[in-house]
Scaffold this motif. Structure first.
Motif, PDB file in Angstrom:
ATOM      1  N   UNK A  10     106.251  88.526  13.593  1.00 22.67           N
ATOM      2  CA  UNK A  10     107.586  88.792  13.024  1.00 22.67           C
ATOM      3  C   UNK A  10     107.715  88.170  11.626  1.00 22.67           C
ATOM      4  N   UNK A  11     107.192  86.960  11.461  1.00 18.58           N
ATOM      5  CA  UNK A  11     107.239  86.302  10.147  1.00 18.58           C
ATOM      6  C   UNK A  11     106.440  87.100   9.107  1.00 18.58           C
ATOM      7  N   UNK A  12     105.324  87.645   9.532  1.00 17.46           N
ATOM      8  CA  UNK A  12     104.501  88.442   8.600  1.00 17.46           C
ATOM      9  C   UNK A  12     105.297  89.664   8.133  1.00 17.46           C
ATOM     10  N   UNK A  13     105.985  90.316   9.072  1.00 25.07           N
ATOM     11  CA  UNK A  13     106.807  91.478   8.706  1.00 25.07           C
ATOM     12  C   UNK A  13     107.941  91.064   7.775  1.00 25.07           C
ATOM     13  N   UNK A  14     108.547  89.915   8.054  1.00 31.79           N
ATOM     14  CA  UNK A  14     109.642  89.419   7.208  1.00 31.79           C
ATOM     15  C   UNK A  14     109.138  89.182   5.785  1.00 31.79           C
ATOM     16  N   UNK A  15     107.986  88.505   5.679  1.00 35.84           N
ATOM     17  CA  UNK A  15     107.377  88.221   4.372  1.00 35.84           C
ATOM     18  C   UNK A  15     107.147  89.508   3.592  1.00 35.84           C
ATOM     19  N   UNK A  16     106.617  90.496   4.296  1.00 31.93           N
ATOM     20  CA  UNK A  16     106.302  91.770   3.656  1.00 31.93           C
ATOM     21  C   UNK A  16     107.564  92.417   3.060  1.00 31.93           C
ATOM     22  N   UNK A  17     108.709  92.135   3.660  1.00 33.64           N
ATOM     23  CA  UNK A  17     109.954  92.716   3.168  1.00 33.64           C
ATOM     24  C   UNK A  17     110.795  91.731   2.356  1.00 33.64           C
ATOM     25  N   UNK A  18     110.161  90.646   1.929  1.00 32.48           N
ATOM     26  CA  UNK A  18     110.825  89.714   1.015  1.00 32.48           C
ATOM     27  C   UNK A  18     111.907  88.861   1.653  1.00 32.48           C
ATOM     28  N   UNK A  19     111.845  88.675   2.978  1.00 31.39           N
ATOM     29  CA  UNK A  19     112.849  87.844   3.643  1.00 31.39           C
ATOM     30  C   UNK A  19     112.248  86.484   4.017  1.00 31.39           C
ATOM     31  N   UNK A  20     113.043  85.424   3.840  1.00 30.82           N
ATOM     32  CA  UNK A  20     112.589  84.087   4.229  1.00 30.82           C
ATOM     33  C   UNK A  20     112.724  83.938   5.745  1.00 30.82           C
ATOM     34  N   UNK A  21     112.074  82.920   6.288  1.00 32.42           N
ATOM     35  CA  UNK A  21     112.067  82.788   7.749  1.00 32.42           C
ATOM     36  C   UNK A  21     112.528  81.406   8.210  1.00 32.42           C
ATOM     37  N   UNK A  22     112.955  81.355   9.469  1.00 29.21           N
ATOM     38  CA  UNK A  22     113.342  80.132  10.154  1.00 29.21           C
ATOM     39  C   UNK A  22     113.126  80.377  11.644  1.00 29.21           C
TER      40      UNK A  22
END
Ligand SMILES: [Zn+2]
Length: 446
Positions: free
Chosen positions: A244-256
């Protein structure tokens, strides 16, 4: 909502948290409040312009000339601090979970609560059936309550929709409510809160849906700043979180992430994605603390959940602070485990159950909360150039803020220069009294 020219004067104690640019507070610096006695703060156009003593302010040439245009707030006998940054809330739900509450009191476990129609399932049903307008109204009420308790910046998660349509609806409700509120909202997509009932036993398929459909749709509509994952026993694994974090990164979103509430998860694989914060942290391996301390990731404690679930164990805050980890405090406002909106209450729990000092608890609720949301360049300290986000407390010593628990001592909140909530003023009391008289004139049906 227009930002006014504001002068807060005769402040008994002003907590500035100056030098916020140096990074999140760790170890000894967590107790450094940057106190100015008999202080003044000038705000213009939603920003803080000057900070100093009342004497300095009264000598200021600009102020001398423009005094009449400036709204003055008398803070004699009061403490002023940065508005709280509540970096972890779940405000998009319809109903309180009263079945869970009663069942848990009578000793029922998680499965028994779910069988009785409680648990997250009931919140999912509520959100899926609700209109966007109804959800927006709920979130707006939460934002007003938060401000009444001194919070000026809040992170708000989706996560009770758990399908594309209802997650979008939840994030749109957050956006609509945020537009009407003078404070600041950081929206977070928490599609990976739980595996929804229709995907039971097919968790990988649901994770694929989150990654391939939900995250792209949310990023495209700019509905979230962060993507969150509930990474724990019975929820999502570290490998699923990584996907999920990898997908978030790909779309320019930060993670927590939610980590270590129920069981230990090793942090190394998650830290690779540079999460803004890892939250709960009840169960963390000692060996992970040095890497956490070297990172910019904040460890966020949410003691309201421990309290409400009736746990005797709380996160070991001292172990984190002494290891140099930057820690924050948040309410974790949610219907299942922490129906609490008060940051002072969270601070009180941190002091009494986690042995954080009042100074450490306040820093964790302000400047380090701002770091946990990556807004420390604007929020969490009272310095020229920062946003005019201030909380005025009806106490003369900052230690009273976590000391008086179960009561609200917040007298006023200023959000991006907009003053609101004269909650304890005579005017407000007078208005209530008038309303009461009117109501008593003619009886109302119950
Ligand atoms: Zn949470």
């Amino acid at each position: 909502m227009k930002a006014k020219a504001l002068l807060l004067v005769d402040i008994t104690q002003l907590l500035t948290f100056r030098s916020a640019a140096l990074g999140p507070r760790r170890s000894a610096s967590l107790s450094d409040l940057g106190i100015i006695q008999d202080a003044a703060v000038l705000c213009l156009g939603g920003k803080i312009v000057s900070v100093g003593t009342t004497k300095d302010a009264l000598r200021d040439p600009w102020l001398k000339k423009n005094r009449k245009k400036v709204t003055e707030i008398d803070c004699r006998g009061r403490v002023v601090l940065p508005g709280f940054v509540d970096s972890h809330t779940h405000p998009v739900f319809m109903h309180p979970r009263l079945v869970d509450f009663e069942k848990r009191i009578s000793g029922a476990n998680y499965e028994e609560i779910a069988e009785a129609g409680g648990g997250i399932r009931s919140s999912i049903d509520g959100v899926r059936k609700a209109s966007k307008a109804a959800l927006t109204q709920k979130v707006s009420a939460v934002l007003a309550d938060l401000a009444a308790h001194g919070t000026t910046t809040v992170e708000a998660k989706s996560g009770y929709g758990l399908n594309l349509e209802s997650e979008l609806k939840s994030l749109e409700a957050i956006r609509a409510a945020a537009r009407e509120w003078p404070g600041t909202v950081a929206p977070t997509f928490l599609g990976a809160h739980a595996v929804p009932p229709e995907y039971r036993g097919r968790s990988q398929e649901y994770v694929d849906l989150v990654c391939n459909e939900m995250i792209p749709a949310i990023a495209k509509r700019k509905l979230a700043q962060f993507v969150d994952v509930f990474c724990d026993r019975g929820a999502f694994t570290a490998a699923e979180a990584a996907q999920i974090f990898t997908a978030a990164e790909r779309h320019g979103l930060a993670v927590r992430a939610h980590v270590g509430q129920l069981s230990e998860t090793r942090l190394g694989p998650l830290l690779r994605y540079r999460p803004a914060s890892l939250d709960h942290m009840d169960y963390v391996n000692d060996a992970d603390l040095p890497a956490l301390a070297r990172s910019e990731t904040i460890a966020t404690f949410v003691p309201g959940a421990n309290y409400f679930l009736g746990l005797s164990k709380y996160p070991d805050a001292r172990r984190f602070i002494e290891s140099g980890v930057a820690v924050a405090l948040a309410t974790d406002y949610n219907p299942g485990s922490s129906p609490m909106l008060s940051m002072p209450m969270a601070m009180s729990l941190a002091c009494t159950h986690m042995k954080m000092s009042p100074a450490e608890a306040i820093a964790a609720a302000t400047i380090n909360g701002a770091w946990a949301l990556r807004v420390a360049d604007r929020k969490g300290s009272i310095e020229p150039g920062r946003d005019a986000d201030l909380a005025v407390f009806d106490v003369s010593d900052y230690r009273e803020i976590p000391y008086w628990f179960g009561t609200n001592r917040c007298a006023q909140t200023i959000m991006n220069g907009v003053p609101s909530g004269l909650f304890r003023s005579e005017k407000a009391i007078g208005e209530n009294a008038r309303k009461k008289t009117r109501r008593e004139d003619r009886p109302q049906p119950f």
